[in-house]
Structures are given as C-alpha cells and as structure tokens.
Design a protein around this motif. Structure first.
Motif, PDB file in Angstrom:
ATOM      1  N   VAL A 174      56.015  33.272  23.122  1.00 54.42           N
ATOM      2  CA  VAL A 174      57.119  33.647  24.007  1.00 54.42           C
ATOM      3  C   VAL A 174      56.782  34.945  24.748  1.00 54.42           C
ATOM      4  N   ILE A 175      56.116  35.881  24.091  1.00 54.13           N
ATOM      5  CA  ILE A 175      55.686  37.114  24.756  1.00 54.13           C
ATOM      6  C   ILE A 175      54.681  36.793  25.857  1.00 54.13           C
ATOM      7  N   ALA A 176      53.715  35.924  25.566  1.00 60.32           N
ATOM      8  CA  ALA A 176      52.733  35.529  26.582  1.00 60.32           C
ATOM      9  C   ALA A 176      53.423  34.840  27.766  1.00 60.32           C
ATOM     10  N   LEU A 177      54.422  34.014  27.491  1.00 55.38           N
ATOM     11  CA  LEU A 177      55.169  33.350  28.558  1.00 55.38           C
ATOM     12  C   LEU A 177      55.900  34.372  29.422  1.00 55.38           C
ATOM     13  N   ALA A 178      56.504  35.363  28.822  1.00 57.75           N
ATOM     14  CA  ALA A 178      57.225  36.392  29.584  1.00 57.75           C
ATOM     15  C   ALA A 178      56.276  37.189  30.474  1.00 57.75           C
ATOM     16  N   LEU A 179      55.123  37.560  29.930  1.00 56.54           N
ATOM     17  CA  LEU A 179      54.154  38.307  30.729  1.00 56.54           C
ATOM     18  C   LEU A 179      53.614  37.472  31.870  1.00 56.54           C
ATOM     19  N   ARG A 180      53.353  36.203  31.623  1.00 52.61           N
ATOM     20  CA  ARG A 180      52.855  35.316  32.673  1.00 52.61           C
ATOM     21  C   ARG A 180      53.925  35.109  33.755  1.00 52.61           C
ATOM     22  N   LEU A 181      55.178  35.032  33.351  1.00 48.31           N
ATOM     23  CA  LEU A 181      56.275  34.861  34.302  1.00 48.31           C
ATOM     24  C   LEU A 181      56.356  36.035  35.273  1.00 48.31           C
ATOM     25  N   VAL A 182      56.091  37.241  34.791  1.00 46.47           N
ATOM     26  CA  VAL A 182      56.118  38.416  35.662  1.00 46.47           C
ATOM     27  C   VAL A 182      54.946  38.383  36.646  1.00 46.47           C
ATOM     28  N   ARG A 183      53.831  37.791  36.269  1.00 44.23           N
ATOM     29  CA  ARG A 183      52.645  37.754  37.123  1.00 44.23           C
ATOM     30  C   ARG A 183      52.683  36.670  38.194  1.00 44.23           C
ATOM     31  N   VAL A 184      53.639  35.738  38.141  1.00 43.87           N
ATOM     32  CA  VAL A 184      53.701  34.638  39.103  1.00 43.87           C
ATOM     33  C   VAL A 184      53.871  35.186  40.512  1.00 43.87           C
ATOM     34  N   GLY A 185      53.093  34.659  41.454  1.00 42.25           N
ATOM     35  CA  GLY A 185      53.203  35.073  42.851  1.00 42.25           C
ATOM     36  C   GLY A 185      51.869  34.991  43.553  1.00 42.25           C
ATOM     37  N   ILE A 186      51.797  35.628  44.711  1.00 45.76           N
ATOM     38  CA  ILE A 186      50.569  35.674  45.507  1.00 45.76           C
ATOM     39  C   ILE A 186      49.949  37.056  45.339  1.00 45.76           C
ATOM     40  N   TRP A 187      48.662  37.072  45.014  1.00 47.36           N
ATOM     41  CA  TRP A 187      47.898  38.298  44.862  1.00 47.36           C
ATOM     42  C   TRP A 187      46.780  38.273  45.901  1.00 47.36           C
ATOM     43  N   VAL A 188      46.421  39.424  46.447  1.00 45.89           N
ATOM     44  CA  VAL A 188      45.403  39.489  47.484  1.00 45.89           C
ATOM     45  C   VAL A 188      44.399  40.589  47.173  1.00 45.89           C
TER      46      VAL A 188
ATOM     47  N   VAL B  15      49.158  32.681  41.636  1.00 39.04           N
ATOM     48  CA  VAL B  15      49.363  32.601  40.198  1.00 39.04           C
ATOM     49  C   VAL B  15      50.642  31.811  39.946  1.00 39.04           C
ATOM     50  N   ASN B  16      50.517  30.679  39.282  1.00 41.68           N
ATOM     51  CA  ASN B  16      51.661  29.893  38.829  1.00 41.68           C
ATOM     52  C   ASN B  16      51.844  30.138  37.347  1.00 41.68           C
ATOM     53  N   LEU B  17      52.850  29.523  36.762  1.00 46.79           N
ATOM     54  CA  LEU B  17      53.122  29.760  35.351  1.00 46.79           C
ATOM     55  C   LEU B  17      51.978  29.277  34.454  1.00 46.79           C
ATOM     56  N   LEU B  18      51.394  28.134  34.784  1.00 46.02           N
ATOM     57  CA  LEU B  18      50.367  27.566  33.917  1.00 46.02           C
ATOM     58  C   LEU B  18      48.964  27.571  34.498  1.00 46.02           C
ATOM     59  N   ARG B  19      48.817  27.859  35.780  1.00 46.91           N
ATOM     60  CA  ARG B  19      47.470  27.871  36.351  1.00 46.91           C
ATOM     61  C   ARG B  19      47.392  28.858  37.503  1.00 46.91           C
ATOM     62  N   THR B  20      46.151  29.193  37.841  1.00 48.62           N
ATOM     63  CA  THR B  20      45.871  30.130  38.917  1.00 48.62           C
ATOM     64  C   THR B  20      44.891  29.491  39.883  1.00 48.62           C
ATOM     65  N   THR B  21      45.158  29.616  41.181  1.00 45.25           N
ATOM     66  CA  THR B  21      44.263  29.106  42.212  1.00 45.25           C
ATOM     67  C   THR B  21      43.772  30.288  43.030  1.00 45.25           C
ATOM     68  N   THR B  22      42.459  30.438  43.127  1.00 41.88           N
ATOM     69  CA  THR B  22      41.863  31.517  43.895  1.00 41.88           C
ATOM     70  C   THR B  22      41.089  30.926  45.056  1.00 41.88           C
ATOM     71  N   LEU B  23      41.370  31.426  46.259  1.00 40.06           N
ATOM     72  CA  LEU B  23      40.677  30.974  47.461  1.00 40.06           C
ATOM     73  C   LEU B  23      40.008  32.168  48.125  1.00 40.06           C
ATOM     74  N   PRO B  24      38.742  32.035  48.506  1.00 40.86           N
ATOM     75  CA  PRO B  24      38.163  33.100  49.335  1.00 40.86           C
ATOM     76  C   PRO B  24      38.804  33.035  50.722  1.00 40.86           C
ATOM     77  N   TRP B  25      38.759  34.131  51.447  1.00 43.45           N
ATOM     78  CA  TRP B  25      39.410  34.150  52.761  1.00 43.45           C
ATOM     79  C   TRP B  25      38.814  33.108  53.697  1.00 43.45           C
ATOM     80  N   SER B  26      37.558  32.746  53.504  1.00 45.39           N
ATOM     81  CA  SER B  26      36.945  31.726  54.365  1.00 45.39           C
ATOM     82  C   SER B  26      37.551  30.346  54.140  1.00 45.39           C
TER      83      SER B  26
END
Length: 183
Positions: free
Chosen positions: A81-95, A103-114
């Motif tokens: 539950v602690i890991a879920l709470a921390l992951r929930l705070v990290r959800v969003g777009i990072w640059v 960053v989604n709740l269960l997976r992360t997608t990283t794209l280079p700018w190209s």
C-alpha cells in the motif's frame, strides 16, 4: 528533506512564460515534472498512507500475539500500500533534455524527443479523477512519430488539475515549450 518528485522545479519564469531549459545545476538527464501534483492526487496518497499505517500497526499487534506468518502477510500488504501511494504521486508527464516520460500507475513509457511527433491540447471525453465516468474536457495529447498516441494522463479533470484550470493551462504550456525546445 527535499522531495524531488513533488516539486515543479520552477517550470514557469517570473513573467508566466514556460521555461523549458533545465537549471544549470541539474544535468541534462534529470527528469522533472513541470507541474505540481494536485490536491486530489496528494490527498488520495495520504489516505493510502494512513491505511498503510493501520495495516502496519496490525502487523505489529499480530507479531506480538505470536503469529509471525500473519504478521509477515500484514507487513507485506502494508508495504504494498505504501508503494502504491508513492507510485500514485509520481503519475504524470516527466521531461528532460533526453525525452518525455509518461508515468502511469503500473507502467512507464519513455520516448526520446525524436520519437515525439507533437504535443498539443485537444478537446475530448476525459476520465473524471481517473474513474470510469467520462466528461467533456481537455487533454494533453502526445503523438508518436510512429504508432498510436500515448494515453492521456494529463487532463483538466485529473487528480492534478480538477478545479484548477489556470494550473492546467500553465502545465500544458510548459510541456509544449519543452517539446518545442527539444523536438
């Protein structure tokens, strides 16, 4: 104690324009979210952390009662539950200068700018606070150079921006500025 996943790292300049260039003290591969997590997201994470504290207290009581297997199960659930709470705070777009990370709740997608074709705001049905109910709203759409666009996690009805239209506009402006600078 600084919490880097909660800060917006000065995403806007003093005059309100988006600042896509990372500060000089941070490296080019430093990932940052150009907006702060909203009160709904932080509040939900706080409720999960409160729940985790009760579960961990239960684990302590069960361990003192002499049932180590039950205590271990309770402790594992509390840590989950602690890991879920921390992951929930990290959800969003990072640059960063390297690319865009969703960053989604269960997976992360990283794209280079190209690999990013466009970053823009679109009118579409969006999920209200991530629930199955949809309402008409705005979403940040990240189009890939090849393939389907990324699933929209930055919307004006998400846990970060519900009831904060100005904040949504400034966050989208900052993300579009990052895309224009590095794409």
């Amino acid at each position: 104690m600084p919490l880097p996943f909660l800060t917006a790292d000065r995403a806007l300049q003093a005059d309100g324009r988006a600042d896509p260039v990372p500060p000089s003290d941070l490296g080019p591969d430093h990932w940052r979210r150009p907006y702060r997590p909203g009160p709904w997201r932080v509040g939900t994470a706080a409720v999960f952390l409160l729940l985790a504290s009760f579960v961990l207290l239960s684990a302590l009581i069960i361990a003192l009662a002499g049932a180590p297997v039950g205590a271990a199960v309770c402790a594992a659930v509390g840590l989950l539950v602690i890991a879920l709470a921390l992951r929930l705070v990290r959800v969003g777009i990072w640059v960063s200068a390297q690319g865009l990370r969703q960053v989604n709740l269960l997976r992360t997608t990283t794209l280079p700018w190209s690999a990013v074709a466009a970053v823009r705001t679109v009118q579409q049905p969006v999920r209200w606070l991530g629930l199955p109910r949809t309402v008409q709203g705005q979403a940040l759409r990240v189009d890939r150079a090849s393939g389907e666009p990324l699933r929209a996690v930055v919307t004006d009805h998400s846990g970060d921006f519900l009831g904060r239209a100005e904040t949504f506009e400034s966050a989208v402006d900052a993300l579009e500025a990052w895309a224009a600078e590095y794409r």
